[in-house]
Motif scaffolding. Structure first.
Motif, PDB file in Angstrom:
ATOM      1  N   VAL A  39       0.881  -1.264   0.134  1.00 43.05           N
ATOM      2  CA  VAL A  39       0.052  -0.166  -0.131  1.00 43.05           C
ATOM      3  C   VAL A  39       0.887   1.299   0.084  1.00 43.05           C
ATOM      4  O   VAL A  39       0.422   2.351  -0.530  1.00 43.05           O
ATOM      5  N   ILE A  40       1.953   1.070   0.476  1.00 44.20           N
ATOM      6  CA  ILE A  40       2.847   2.316   0.570  1.00 44.20           C
ATOM      7  C   ILE A  40       3.399   2.659  -0.707  1.00 44.20           C
ATOM      8  O   ILE A  40       3.304   3.791  -1.135  1.00 44.20           O
ATOM      9  N   ASN A  41       3.735   1.652  -1.578  1.00 43.77           N
ATOM     10  CA  ASN A  41       4.019   2.106  -3.050  1.00 43.77           C
ATOM     11  C   ASN A  41       2.798   2.616  -3.707  1.00 43.77           C
ATOM     12  O   ASN A  41       3.026   3.409  -4.503  1.00 43.77           O
ATOM     13  N   ILE A  42       1.660   2.239  -3.502  1.00 42.55           N
ATOM     14  CA  ILE A  42       0.462   2.541  -4.199  1.00 42.55           C
ATOM     15  C   ILE A  42       0.215   4.073  -3.867  1.00 42.55           C
ATOM     16  O   ILE A  42      -0.019   4.771  -4.580  1.00 42.55           O
ATOM     17  N   ILE A  43       0.256   4.274  -2.438  1.00 42.17           N
ATOM     18  CA  ILE A  43       0.202   5.583  -1.984  1.00 42.17           C
ATOM     19  C   ILE A  43       1.178   6.720  -2.732  1.00 42.17           C
ATOM     20  O   ILE A  43       0.860   7.704  -2.905  1.00 42.17           O
ATOM     21  N   GLY A  88       2.785   6.558  -5.529  1.00 43.00           N
ATOM     22  CA  GLY A  88       2.394   6.353  -6.897  1.00 43.00           C
ATOM     23  C   GLY A  88       1.401   7.255  -7.092  1.00 43.00           C
ATOM     24  O   GLY A  88       1.387   8.088  -7.902  1.00 43.00           O
ATOM     25  N   ILE A  89       0.315   7.366  -6.035  1.00 43.46           N
ATOM     26  CA  ILE A  89      -1.015   8.121  -6.364  1.00 43.46           C
ATOM     27  C   ILE A  89      -0.516   9.786  -5.945  1.00 43.46           C
ATOM     28  O   ILE A  89      -0.810  10.550  -6.554  1.00 43.46           O
ATOM     29  N   LEU A 134      -4.040  21.518  -6.324  1.00 40.53           N
ATOM     30  CA  LEU A 134      -2.931  21.034  -6.186  1.00 40.53           C
ATOM     31  C   LEU A 134      -2.348  20.833  -4.868  1.00 40.53           C
ATOM     32  O   LEU A 134      -1.639  19.652  -4.455  1.00 40.53           O
ATOM     33  N   ILE A 135      -2.498  21.559  -4.229  1.00 46.02           N
ATOM     34  CA  ILE A 135      -2.283  21.585  -2.560  1.00 46.02           C
ATOM     35  C   ILE A 135      -2.773  20.363  -2.031  1.00 46.02           C
ATOM     36  O   ILE A 135      -2.208  19.660  -1.362  1.00 46.02           O
ATOM     37  N   ILE A 136      -4.083  20.116  -2.264  1.00 47.31           N
ATOM     38  CA  ILE A 136      -5.000  19.013  -1.952  1.00 47.31           C
ATOM     39  C   ILE A 136      -4.258  17.529  -2.350  1.00 47.31           C
ATOM     40  O   ILE A 136      -3.900  16.797  -1.431  1.00 47.31           O
ATOM     41  N   ALA A 137      -3.800  17.669  -3.615  1.00 49.31           N
ATOM     42  CA  ALA A 137      -3.027  16.408  -4.262  1.00 49.31           C
ATOM     43  C   ALA A 137      -1.729  16.221  -3.570  1.00 49.31           C
ATOM     44  O   ALA A 137      -1.482  15.125  -3.293  1.00 49.31           O
ATOM     45  N   ILE A 138      -0.942  17.229  -3.331  1.00 50.13           N
ATOM     46  CA  ILE A 138       0.345  17.249  -2.966  1.00 50.13           C
ATOM     47  C   ILE A 138       0.330  16.518  -1.371  1.00 50.13           C
ATOM     48  O   ILE A 138       1.430  15.855  -1.204  1.00 50.13           O
ATOM     49  N   PHE A 139      -0.958  16.996  -0.802  1.00 46.84           N
ATOM     50  CA  PHE A 139      -0.653  16.696   0.777  1.00 46.84           C
ATOM     51  C   PHE A 139      -0.841  14.822   0.734  1.00 46.84           C
ATOM     52  O   PHE A 139      -0.940  14.347   1.970  1.00 46.84           O
ATOM     53  N   ASN A 140      -1.087  14.403  -0.374  1.00 48.26           N
ATOM     54  CA  ASN A 140      -0.904  12.789  -0.359  1.00 48.26           C
ATOM     55  C   ASN A 140       0.419  12.314   0.001  1.00 48.26           C
ATOM     56  O   ASN A 140       0.718  11.348   0.617  1.00 48.26           O
ATOM     57  N   VAL A 141       1.360  13.467  -0.223  1.00 44.74           N
ATOM     58  CA  VAL A 141       2.773  13.012   0.068  1.00 44.74           C
ATOM     59  C   VAL A 141       3.031  12.949   1.816  1.00 44.74           C
ATOM     60  O   VAL A 141       3.779  12.182   2.106  1.00 44.74           O
ATOM     61  N   ILE A 157       9.312  12.912  -4.638  1.00 44.45           N
ATOM     62  CA  ILE A 157       8.156  12.901  -4.954  1.00 44.45           C
ATOM     63  C   ILE A 157       7.573  14.007  -5.907  1.00 44.45           C
ATOM     64  O   ILE A 157       6.653  14.079  -6.841  1.00 44.45           O
ATOM     65  N   SER A 158       7.743  15.344  -5.265  1.00 47.64           N
ATOM     66  CA  SER A 158       7.208  16.476  -5.731  1.00 47.64           C
ATOM     67  C   SER A 158       7.785  16.746  -7.158  1.00 47.64           C
ATOM     68  O   SER A 158       7.146  17.256  -7.934  1.00 47.64           O
ATOM     69  N   PHE A 159       9.084  16.532  -7.043  1.00 48.28           N
ATOM     70  CA  PHE A 159       9.964  17.068  -8.103  1.00 48.28           C
ATOM     71  C   PHE A 159       9.563  16.222  -9.402  1.00 48.28           C
ATOM     72  O   PHE A 159       9.272  16.482 -10.571  1.00 48.28           O
TER      73      PHE A 159
END
Length: 416
Positions: A20-24, A26-27, A284-291, A330-332
């Motif tokens: 699940v860590i790889n999946i998250i 990737g997401i 984008l902020i919401i998406a990046i907080f998956n990090v 991840i961000s880059f």
């Protein structure tokens, strides 16, 4: 070798014990990539629309417009036209007469702005290339002609092939109006419509072009003009020419470049682009907080690795850098892939016109306009990586609080 960066790369691409860590992860990369792609496409669309609208306005408005600061008309004989014509960089000079009028064609009526211009006007503007129908002729021998905006022509029901139906133009007379007959308060002349231009809804519904001589006769203002329009040499500095003109004519006249003539349009375009940028950045902020979720799970899984590193004498700053680099990678990666994909989509639209607006004369453009700009790339990259950095810092601070509360393994208590 940068040890924290090396370990961060291994952590990012290696298979985790919990899939699940790889999946998250990737997401997280996908979310950043899609957000970045959306940003660069939207900014490119705004650039394309802005450039297209500028070309339309520039085809009608001159490089420099001169008018009175106070008052409406002035004597052209008293204006220092020769000095302005002889200025270096001034290519074209035309005198303009403008006035609000009432148009009547057959039984239809419509208000408009009458604009009387010289023949040199077609060299200052690009009006001929925007003729929807007919031709650009203002006068021929003793006959006068009018060029109407498409919106005006539509509302009046003008048929330029029907020479038997003239266009009548009414303008209020100066002085006292008759109380018994309202029509005696107006001067009027008839003219033949010979062309229709299509530029923008605003201009098409506002202007009708005639010769300066016809406008002066209609308004009974011999040698009177309301403004002067100039065409400049594109290789010369327009700001310097504008300043030189101001020094010649003084403070009684306003001298405006194209930006100043359409400042509301330019300000509106910039505001809309900025608002779109902020809206997509928020998404984008919401998406990046998956990090944050990805890093949190990675930190928990790598507790034993961290303990080994600390036991081998690694400084706590090394451990912090490992997870910080992981979040930044991840961000880059997401930002870089999004920029590349976005650029490819925009270039494909430019070359092949994937998104069509429509066909036919009612469409000024057949395909959606886009334009790539280097500044947008830099702004988007800095924005995305900056948000990713803040998200990573947030994840690190959350993990630090857990350490301080003793919620992690006791061997990590030194990780501060």
């Amino acid at each position: 070798m940068n040890l924290p960066l090396f370990i961060a790369r291994r952590y990012l691409f290696s298979k985790k014990s919990f899939n699940v860590i790889n999946i998250i992860t990737g997401i997280s990369i996908l979310g950043v990539s899609v957000g970045t792609l959306s940003l660069i496409i939207v900014l490119s669309v705004f650039n394309g629309l802005e450039g297209f609208m500028e070309s339309l306005y520039n085809s009608f408005h001159p490089d420099i417009s001169i008018a009175l600061v106070e008052g409406k008309s002035f004597n052209s004989k008293e204006f220092p036209s020769d000095k302005i014509k002889n200025l270096e960089g001034v290519l074209n000079y035309t005198e303009v007469v403008e006035e609000f009028v009432l148009l009547k064609y057959d039984k239809n009526q419509f208000p408009a702005m009458l604009k009387g211009v010289d023949e040199d006007y077609k060299n200052i503007s690009d009006i001929e290339s925007h003729l929807y129908e007919g031709k650009f002729v203002l006068e021929n021998k003793n006959k006068n002609f009018a060029i109407l905006g498409q919106g005006i022509a539509f509302n009046l029901g003008v048929n330029i092939t029907n020479y038997g139906t003239p266009l009548r133009i009414y303008v209020p007379k100066t002085g006292k109006a008759s109380s018994t007959n309202l029509m005696n308060a107006f001067s009027s002349k008839q003219i033949t419509p010979i062309g229709i231009f299509q530029i923008s809804a605003e201009l098409d519904m506002k202007y009708v072009l005639v010769s300066k001589r016809f406008a002066q006769k209609l308004l009974n203002k011999r040698n009177k003009i309301t403004g002067v329009e100039l065409g400049l040499d594109p290789s010369m500095d327009g700001d310097i020419i504008q300043q030189n003109i101001k020094e010649i004519i003084g403070s009684d006249f306003s001298v405006k470049n194209r930006y100043e003539q359409n400042d509301l349009f330019y300000k509106t375009q910039k505001t809309e682009k900025l608002m779109a940028f902020f809206i997509i950045t928020f998404i984008l902020i919401i998406a990046i907080f998956n990090v944050v979720g990805s890093l949190t799970m990675l930190m928990v899984e790598k507790e034993n690795d961290v303990a080994v590193l600390l036991g081998m004498g690694a400084d706590t700053s090394v451990v912090r850098k490992i997870f910080m680099y992981n979040g930044l990678l991840i961000s880059f990666i997401g930002a870089f892939s999004g920029l590349i994909l976005g650029a490819l989509i925009v270039l494909a639209q430019e070359q092949f016109g994937l998104l069509q607006l429509g066909t036919g004369t009612e469409f000024l453009l057949a395909e959606f306009p886009v334009e790539l700009r280097l500044t947008d790339f830099l702004v988007v990259m800095i924005t995305v990586v900056g948000i990713g950095f803040l998200a990573t810092k947030f994840a690190m601070s959350q993990f630090q609080r857990k350490i301080e509360k003793g919620n992690t393994l006791s061997m990590l208590n030194n990780f501060r």
